[in-house]
Scaffold this motif. Structure first.
Motif, mmCIF file in Angstrom:
data_model
loop_
_atom_site.group_PDB
_atom_site.id
_atom_site.type_symbol
_atom_site.label_atom_id
_atom_site.label_comp_id
_atom_site.label_asym_id
_atom_site.label_seq_id
_atom_site.Cartn_x
_atom_site.Cartn_y
_atom_site.Cartn_z
ATOM 1 N N THR A 70 -7.756 0.221 -6.179
ATOM 2 C CA THR A 70 -6.601 1.091 -6.380
ATOM 3 C C THR A 70 -6.964 2.229 -7.329
ATOM 4 O OG1 THR A 70 -5.240 -0.904 -6.259
ATOM 5 C CG2 THR A 70 -4.152 1.110 -6.993
ATOM 6 N N PHE A 86 -7.199 6.477 -6.696
ATOM 7 C CA PHE A 86 -6.506 7.490 -7.487
ATOM 8 C C PHE A 86 -7.468 8.538 -8.022
ATOM 9 C CE2 PHE A 86 -2.595 5.379 -7.261
ATOM 10 C CZ PHE A 86 -1.667 6.322 -7.638
ATOM 11 N N LEU A 106 8.761 7.214 -3.877
ATOM 12 C CA LEU A 106 7.309 7.374 -3.954
ATOM 13 C C LEU A 106 6.873 8.649 -3.244
ATOM 14 C CD1 LEU A 106 5.758 3.820 -3.695
ATOM 15 C CD2 LEU A 106 5.839 5.374 -5.637
ATOM 16 N N VAL A 151 5.609 11.376 -5.379
ATOM 17 C CA VAL A 151 4.214 11.451 -5.824
ATOM 18 C C VAL A 151 3.506 12.568 -5.072
ATOM 19 C CG1 VAL A 151 2.036 10.232 -6.034
ATOM 20 C CG2 VAL A 151 4.173 9.019 -6.415
ATOM 21 N N ARG A 152 3.874 12.716 -3.784
ATOM 22 C CA ARG A 152 3.297 13.811 -3.000
ATOM 23 C C ARG A 152 3.642 15.155 -3.616
ATOM 24 N NH1 ARG A 152 3.759 12.490 3.460
ATOM 25 N NH2 ARG A 152 2.967 10.360 3.322
ATOM 26 N N THR A 155 1.366 15.820 -6.515
ATOM 27 C CA THR A 155 0.048 16.295 -6.102
ATOM 28 C C THR A 155 0.145 17.743 -5.640
ATOM 29 O OG1 THR A 155 0.274 15.621 -3.803
ATOM 30 C CG2 THR A 155 -0.580 13.980 -5.341
ATOM 31 N N LEU A 206 -1.770 12.323 -12.235
ATOM 32 C CA LEU A 206 -1.419 11.660 -10.974
ATOM 33 C C LEU A 206 -1.023 10.201 -11.223
ATOM 34 C CD1 LEU A 206 -1.347 12.146 -7.935
ATOM 35 C CD2 LEU A 206 -3.718 11.441 -7.812
ATOM 36 N N ALA A 207 -1.854 9.483 -11.986
ATOM 37 C CA ALA A 207 -1.580 8.073 -12.250
ATOM 38 C C ALA A 207 -0.343 7.925 -13.130
ATOM 39 C CB ALA A 207 -2.786 7.425 -12.919
ATOM 40 N N THR A 244 2.789 8.520 -10.969
ATOM 41 C CA THR A 244 3.039 7.394 -10.075
ATOM 42 C C THR A 244 3.589 6.200 -10.835
ATOM 43 O OG1 THR A 244 1.161 8.135 -8.764
ATOM 44 C CG2 THR A 244 2.016 5.937 -8.309
ATOM 45 N N LEU A 286 7.144 4.379 -10.390
ATOM 46 C CA LEU A 286 7.107 2.962 -10.036
ATOM 47 C C LEU A 286 7.907 2.128 -11.032
ATOM 48 C CD1 LEU A 286 5.513 1.606 -7.684
ATOM 49 C CD2 LEU A 286 3.926 0.821 -9.411
ATOM 50 N N VAL A 296 -2.956 1.279 -11.172
ATOM 51 C CA VAL A 296 -2.667 2.639 -11.617
ATOM 52 C C VAL A 296 -2.767 2.731 -13.138
ATOM 53 C CG1 VAL A 296 -1.091 4.562 -11.386
ATOM 54 C CG2 VAL A 296 -1.132 2.808 -9.636
#
Lengths: 252, 252, 252, 252
Positions: free
Chosen positions: A192, A196, B88, B91-92, B95, B113-114, B117, B121, B184
């Protein structure tokens, strides 16, 4: 008959025996069988035990050198002695299925292999813990849902402490789950994480700061080989084929 | 119309639908809405469900080969079936925003990014756990503050055990949070750790013992290419452009 | 006056202010001061607050471009606003001391830096948690020994759950400790692990299977440069000095 | 007499003293000895203490420069002062045994070394925790089985919280176990994970995406050396033998 031929012949029977064991053990523990039904399931499990024991003895007999074979197959002996390990045989079946999709990405392969192993391990350890804990006075793992939940909480090292084994055997199962499972869960976690980092590298426009890969060094070696070929002819004579200090690939 | 054009057209509507879902769900759960207000929020959520379902069906219809498209978009199907996964989608959007700052450092990108997310989450899983646990007798996660705290304690694998889910659905949410979140969080942890190692390398005056990077090997390949160019002319003919065994960059 | 000169002048005063803050806060919390003594300690802390605020404003004033300076020094703003972060300034002093032993091994440097940071972090978070938890009814972190023990159990992610914060502020401190601390503890863990792998490599007689280091690739680049020099003279003209895709070293 | 000769002479006596200490301490704690038997075991432990103290003083006396020797052997001083660390001496014996199997795979070596250390550490810490916790009112670690179980749960960071130390000394033992043990367990975890990744690489048919190894870069350097040899004769004069920026191998 060689050991290899024997293994090819017994491959499917042993997979079936593993499946029979896991189905029988699951049924007995989850349904908390008593009396004749309990005896029936125990008979199935004993039969699979006999199958594995015969397989072990035949292979020991076929081995040209008994000593080295014995030392190199301690895990197989453990599988015969501890019936609960039998379903781990199914991991071999997972790798067999994977072989068909040869060429897939390393990360996908590692994730499937680790995921399959951890799923089997969680299932077996849940059954085993429930089996030994349920009759103990003061135990808190009393049904299969709780046992599965406990296994997940343990293998991810979250360890809430709402449920935990109190018997010696239950704790031994837990230590096995911790020792093996944490490493395997580590593969899933790393996969995972790596996904990322790669995604971030795509966004950043380059991956220059990621760790160098073996493929890169190999490509460099090929490039160097081409340069060497372009040198005056006497150079080629002394230039050996590139032989890499390859990490050994286990075949077992 | 191609699938690509459809995705460009529906990009912002789907982001808005995701935000509408998360706001409606947050409101309903945190304020513990009842009666007509509850029904109102549920209507908003149902509407976003319809939007995602239509998007999925249109894209399936536009795909030239239905079979491969279906197998390659299982996550999209999961988003349609499980409403709770909709945010979720955001998240796109993260990015997308990151693409603007192209050229930033890999580590910063991976951390953003992490971090994004994991924040989404934690928020979703807190809502979902509170939603299913609150009505259960004997539950201990009873308000949103507790739920957020539980999610942090779980995702870092600290797992005090002061709070934990007791219902089957609550435990499933927890397993999702553990499985995805730990990986993540691993990126955030590794980023922090790497920052420290780099800082230590600056102090030590050299980083010779850090792991080799892809950028280094590439620079070496360029150096070798220059050497090759300096060789007698017939050398250049056989020298191929350096083609690296590049790890595949996913575009999804 | 330039910002650099200001920083040189204020270096020791700010270290002293950090130490004064940590001593005053430790005394106030551990001895659970009341009345005039409490007021005295609070005055010391307020004075260090003023020192840090003035330093921040002067540096902002000295910066040629206020906007970029502001965005690049968000951590400094956080230190001014949240007094509890002030002692982290001491980490800079650790790195200063380390500079004297330039040339040491990367691993030792990383371990000292991470160890120092984690020690300061554990100390501050223990004080902060005790400060906010002690007056809360039903809290279980009630003396400094317990608070230190809780911080160790949290930062290693063991999380027994014998002690845990129950107030909102206590939980925020815990989340900070988890988020930052786990990464830093990761450096200590990795250092220990790397020592073991190296020791095993010595025993195995070779370390061919360890990850390639930057030093190795650099040595290879130097070797290639020597080869290039040995080529006919016109080669050297086109051969650039080796410039490596170096990971950027932060100087802050 | 040189220090080296002294160490060769005292090697086995010190191993025997370590074993005597661990047997005596185990017996005293596990059997909860009282009266004359307790005194007997304590005498054995005091004798091993004297042996280690004499060894330390003689080596200090034999050292040409006392100051550097003292700073370089702080761990030896700790072993003399804290009797409980004596069995860690046995780790040296493990590495001694491993030397015989020189040439084994790095991974196997690392796993054996880490496994041996963690086993000794778990055993010692279990004894120490039980020794200090048992007499404390309100303690929950009251027999050796519980203590071993607690050590496993702690060192894997699962931390259920069913058992935990409550005395200051018990908590110090726990912090030592967490600090050292987690790193060593990390080696076992990483070894398991690496085995899985390698297995997956075999299945995928290539390991191009794994991290580059030192062996690979060395093989590349040898290849480059051969190319250099093939160059016109004056090239060899300026070509130095490849000297690698080798990570230092500790010999202690």
């Amino acid at each position: 008959m060689t050991e290899e031929r024997w293994q090819r012949l017994t491959y499917w029977p042993l997979v079936v025996a593993s499946l029979a064991f896991i189905v029988a053990y699951s049924w007995q523990v989850i349904a908390n069988l008593q009396g004749p039904e309990y005896a029936g399931m125990r008979t199935v499990m004993a039969a699979t035990w006999v199958v594995f024991a015969i397989d072990y003895l035949v292979r020991l007999g076929l081995a040209p050198k008994k000593g080295p074979w014995f030392r190199g197959h301690l895990f197989d002996l453990a599988v015969v002695v501890l019936p609960v390990l039998k379903p781990l045989r199914l991991v071999r079946a997972i790798t067999e299925i994977q072989k068909m999709s040869k060429g897939d990405q390393l990360r996908t392969q590692a994730a499937i292999l680790a995921g399959g192993t951890v799923a089997i391990l969680i299932w077996i350890c849940s059954l085993a813990v429930l089996d030994v804990e349920r009759p103990a006075p003061g135990a808190n793992i009393l049904n299969f849902g709780d046992a599965i939940w406990w296994a997940f909480v343990t293998v991810t090292t979250v360890g809430y402490g709402d449920l935990y084994p109190i018997t010696a055997w239950g704790r031994i199962v837990a230590v096995v789950l911790m020792s093996v499972g944490i490493g395997v869960v580590g593969v899933v976690t790393a996969t995972t994480a790596s996904w990322f980092v790669e995604r971030a590298a795509t966004l950043a426009g380059n991956d220059d700061q990621e760790a160098a890969t073996r493929g890169q060094v190999r490509s460099l070696a090929r490039q160097l080989e081409t340069v060497a070929k372009a040198l005056p002819k006497d150079a080629e004579k002394v230039l050996p084929r590139h032989k890499e200090a390859e990490p050994p690939h286990p075949s077992a």
